[in-house]
Design an enzyme around this catalytic site. Structure first.
Site, PDB file in Angstrom:
ATOM      1  N   HIS A  34     -24.088 -38.443  70.316  1.00 37.70           N
ATOM      2  CA  HIS A  34     -23.093 -38.776  71.321  1.00 37.70           C
ATOM      3  C   HIS A  34     -22.407 -37.663  70.242  1.00 37.70           C
ATOM      4  CE1 HIS A  34     -24.263 -41.791  73.760  1.00 37.70           C
ATOM      5  NE2 HIS A  34     -24.733 -42.592  72.852  1.00 37.70           N
ATOM      6  N   GLU A 157     -25.244 -30.946  86.630  1.00 40.68           N
ATOM      7  CA  GLU A 157     -25.587 -32.435  86.321  1.00 40.68           C
ATOM      8  C   GLU A 157     -24.351 -32.947  86.827  1.00 40.68           C
ATOM      9  OE1 GLU A 157     -29.095 -33.458  84.569  1.00 40.68           O
ATOM     10  OE2 GLU A 157     -27.990 -35.260  83.778  1.00 40.68           O
ATOM     11  N   ASP A 169     -29.194 -31.442  76.146  1.00 39.17           N
ATOM     12  CA  ASP A 169     -31.011 -31.418  77.038  1.00 39.17           C
ATOM     13  C   ASP A 169     -31.029 -30.238  77.694  1.00 39.17           C
ATOM     14  OD1 ASP A 169     -30.312 -33.666  76.186  1.00 39.17           O
ATOM     15  OD2 ASP A 169     -30.050 -34.513  78.179  1.00 39.17           O
TER      16      ASP A 169
HETATM   17  P1  ADP Z   1     -33.828 -38.471  81.050  1.00 38.59           P
HETATM   18  O1  ADP Z   1     -32.917 -37.378  81.520  1.00 38.59           O
HETATM   19  O2  ADP Z   1     -33.735 -39.583  80.090  1.00 38.59           O
HETATM   20  O3  ADP Z   1     -34.882 -39.201  81.599  1.00 38.59           O
HETATM   21  P2  ADP Z   1     -32.206 -40.017  83.197  1.00 38.59           P
HETATM   22  O4  ADP Z   1     -31.295 -40.578  84.352  1.00 38.59           O
HETATM   23  O5  ADP Z   1     -31.391 -38.684  82.748  1.00 38.59           O
HETATM   24  O6  ADP Z   1     -33.030 -40.302  82.018  1.00 38.59           O
HETATM   25  O7  ADP Z   1     -32.887 -39.236  84.417  1.00 38.59           O
HETATM   26  C1  ADP Z   1     -33.655 -39.640  85.206  1.00 38.59           C
HETATM   27  C2  ADP Z   1     -34.025 -39.011  86.612  1.00 38.59           C
HETATM   28  O8  ADP Z   1     -33.923 -37.915  87.254  1.00 38.59           O
HETATM   29  C3  ADP Z   1     -35.005 -40.171  87.795  1.00 38.59           C
HETATM   30  O9  ADP Z   1     -34.221 -41.165  87.696  1.00 38.59           O
HETATM   31  C4  ADP Z   1     -34.817 -38.862  88.916  1.00 38.59           C
HETATM   32  O10 ADP Z   1     -33.500 -38.677  89.335  1.00 38.59           O
HETATM   33  C5  ADP Z   1     -34.835 -37.771  88.302  1.00 38.59           C
HETATM   34  N1  ADP Z   1     -36.535 -37.176  87.903  1.00 38.59           N
HETATM   35  C6  ADP Z   1     -36.524 -36.735  86.609  1.00 38.59           C
HETATM   36  N2  ADP Z   1     -37.914 -36.253  86.436  1.00 38.59           N
HETATM   37  C7  ADP Z   1     -37.841 -36.333  87.689  1.00 38.59           C
HETATM   38  C8  ADP Z   1     -39.029 -36.127  88.526  1.00 38.59           C
HETATM   39  N3  ADP Z   1     -40.681 -35.558  88.447  1.00 38.59           N
HETATM   40  N4  ADP Z   1     -38.818 -36.613  89.927  1.00 38.59           N
HETATM   41  C9  ADP Z   1     -38.103 -36.297  90.383  1.00 38.59           C
HETATM   42  N5  ADP Z   1     -36.975 -37.388  90.153  1.00 38.59           N
HETATM   43  C10 ADP Z   1     -36.905 -36.944  88.356  1.00 38.59           C
HETATM   44 MG    MG Z   2     -31.263 -36.971  81.314  1.00 36.73          MG
END
Ligand code: ADP
Ligand code: MG
Length: 390
Positions: A34, A157, A169
């Site tokens: 953070h 994003e 990230d």
């Molecule tokens: P993190 O980045 O910690 O994994 P986030 O909530 O920021 O969590 O991002 C997750 C989201 O990114 C998923 O809910 C989806 O919408 C998208 N996403 C990530 N990987 C994929 C994938 N392989 N196929 C489709 N969508 C994905």
């Molecule tokens: Mg994320």
């Protein structure tokens, strides 16, 4: 990930082979949590889990997309982007950001597949965004650098999907180095490599709680940090040249404590101290001082739990169990908190036993086993292939 099965999936889905391919990893942050949106420092490294994006150009400007994890996505047009609240937003976001930066990107057929767990704090969203940016760069010959992939994915994003995230990230996913963490100054954009020797293993435990469920908490913490800074400014603790909590230090804490309401003070104290821990950690790693590195994780976890209040009973337990085991230098939650993963710095020869013992200890309380993964610090995104002539 092996591209071969995905190439076959692409061919059977679209009836032609992909013309370009790219890969982009997830990331784990060692310390500095953070701190990015407070213009501070972070210390992530890329992990050996990644997202593969295969692509072929279309003449009609349409974008069709399918994900092995999420299934068929609704097609969209590059010139009529609109948020839908599903995973295709992360892909549209990259088209949005590349167009905004003046790049000419046409239509495409896309296939996505990933072994980064989603919603777990290992940044599957950045892996997806950076992977798409890298694949489109390869497909359309945009001539971008890795930092441009990171910027496009981050801009997308934050501005298009609407997640108020820092650039850590995407940066780690695009620019990660094998055998090193990246110390990134989120204000200046300066980055330096901090080697992680073979005498240290990175173990990640997934609490099984999807962070997505608590998305609101992340926004709340951001607002609290900004409110804390404004209050510090009004009270004269932060001078007129200060722009963010990053500009305050340990010496300012007594004055902050007098000036701020308790909650805001504790939020600020976490940010100020975790920001300082990034450089302390970099020094410890460079000196091979593994016990000191582990101790910093313990401090970081206590701060995230008590001052920033983003830990959960699951994350606390994973850390407590691990920290009682031989061969563990230290543990903390990693990522934004509210679920997701913990990171454990472990002696390599103990890593396999530690992983089992952590899972056992967790299962005794929560009656399920957390997924465990051990990862070397890994390389950032790359193009796998591209059309001839690009
Ligand atoms: P993190 O980045 O910690 O994994 P986030 O909530 O920021 O969590 O991002 C997750 C989201 O990114 C998923 O809910 C989806 O919408 C998208 N996403 C990530 N990987 C994929 C994938 N392989 N196929 C489709 N969508 C994905
Ligand atoms: Mg994320």
């Amino acid at each position: 990930m092996e591209p071969e099965p995905q190439i076959q999936a692409f061919e059977s889905r679209y009836g032609r082979p992909p013309q370009a391919g790219a890969r982009a990893p997830g990331r784990v942050n060692l310390i500095g949590e953070h701190t990015d949106y407070n213009e501070g420092r972070v210390l992530p490294c890329a992990i050996d889990r990644e997202t593969l994006v295969l692509a072929a150009a279309r003449e009609d400007g349409r974008v069709r997309l399918v994900s092995r994890e999420e299934g068929e996505g609704r097609a969209f047009s590059g010139d009529a982007l609109a948020r839908r609240g599903d995973w295709t937003d992360y892909v549209q976001a990259v088209f949005f950001a590349l167009a905004e930066a003046g790049h000419r990107v046409g239509g495409a057929d896309l296939c996505v597949a990933s072994d980064v767990p989603t919603g777990s704090g290992l940044s599957s969203s950045a892996a997806l965004g950076v992977g798409v940016a890298t694949a489109l760069d390869a497909l359309f010959g945009l001539g971008l650098q890795p930092i441009d992939w990171a910027r496009a994915a981050h801009r997308g994003e934050s501005a298009f999907v609407g997640v108020g995230c820092g650039i850590m990230d995407q940066w780690a996913s695009a620019l990660g180095r094998p055998g090193a963490a990246l110390r990134i100054d989120c204000r200046t954009g300066e980055a330096s490599e901090v080697p992680i020797g073979g005498d240290l293993a990175l173990l990640v435990a997934h609490s099984g709680v999807r962070r997505e469920l608590a998305k609101g908490g992340y926004g709340d913490r951001r607002e609290e940090c900004f409110a804390a800074f404004r209050a510090a400014r009004e009270a004269g603790v932060a001078g007129p040249e200060a722009r963010a909590l990053r500009d305050l230090g340990e010496a300012d804490l007594p004055a902050l404590e007098r000036a701020l309401p308790d909650v805001l003070f504790r939020r600020a104290r976490h940010v100020i101290r975790d920001d300082a821990r990034v450089d302390r950690m970099a020094d410890a790693l460079r000196a091979g001082a593994l016990a000191a590195a582990g101790a910093l994780l313990l401090e970081g976890q206590a701060s995230l739990r008590d001052d920033f209040e983003v830990s959960t009973p699951e994350l606390d337990l994973l850390c407590e169990v691990a920290d009682g085991l031989p061969g563990v230098y230290g543990s903390r939650l990693t990522g934004a908190g509210f679920g997701g993963c913990t990171l454990h710095l472990v002696a390599p020869e103990a890593a396999a036993d530690v992983a089992v013992a952590i899972a056992d200890g967790f299962e005794r309380v929560f009656e399920r086993r957390p997924a465990m993964l051990e990862t070397p610090p890994s390389a950032g995104a790359s193009r796998l292939w591209e059309p001839k002539g690009n």
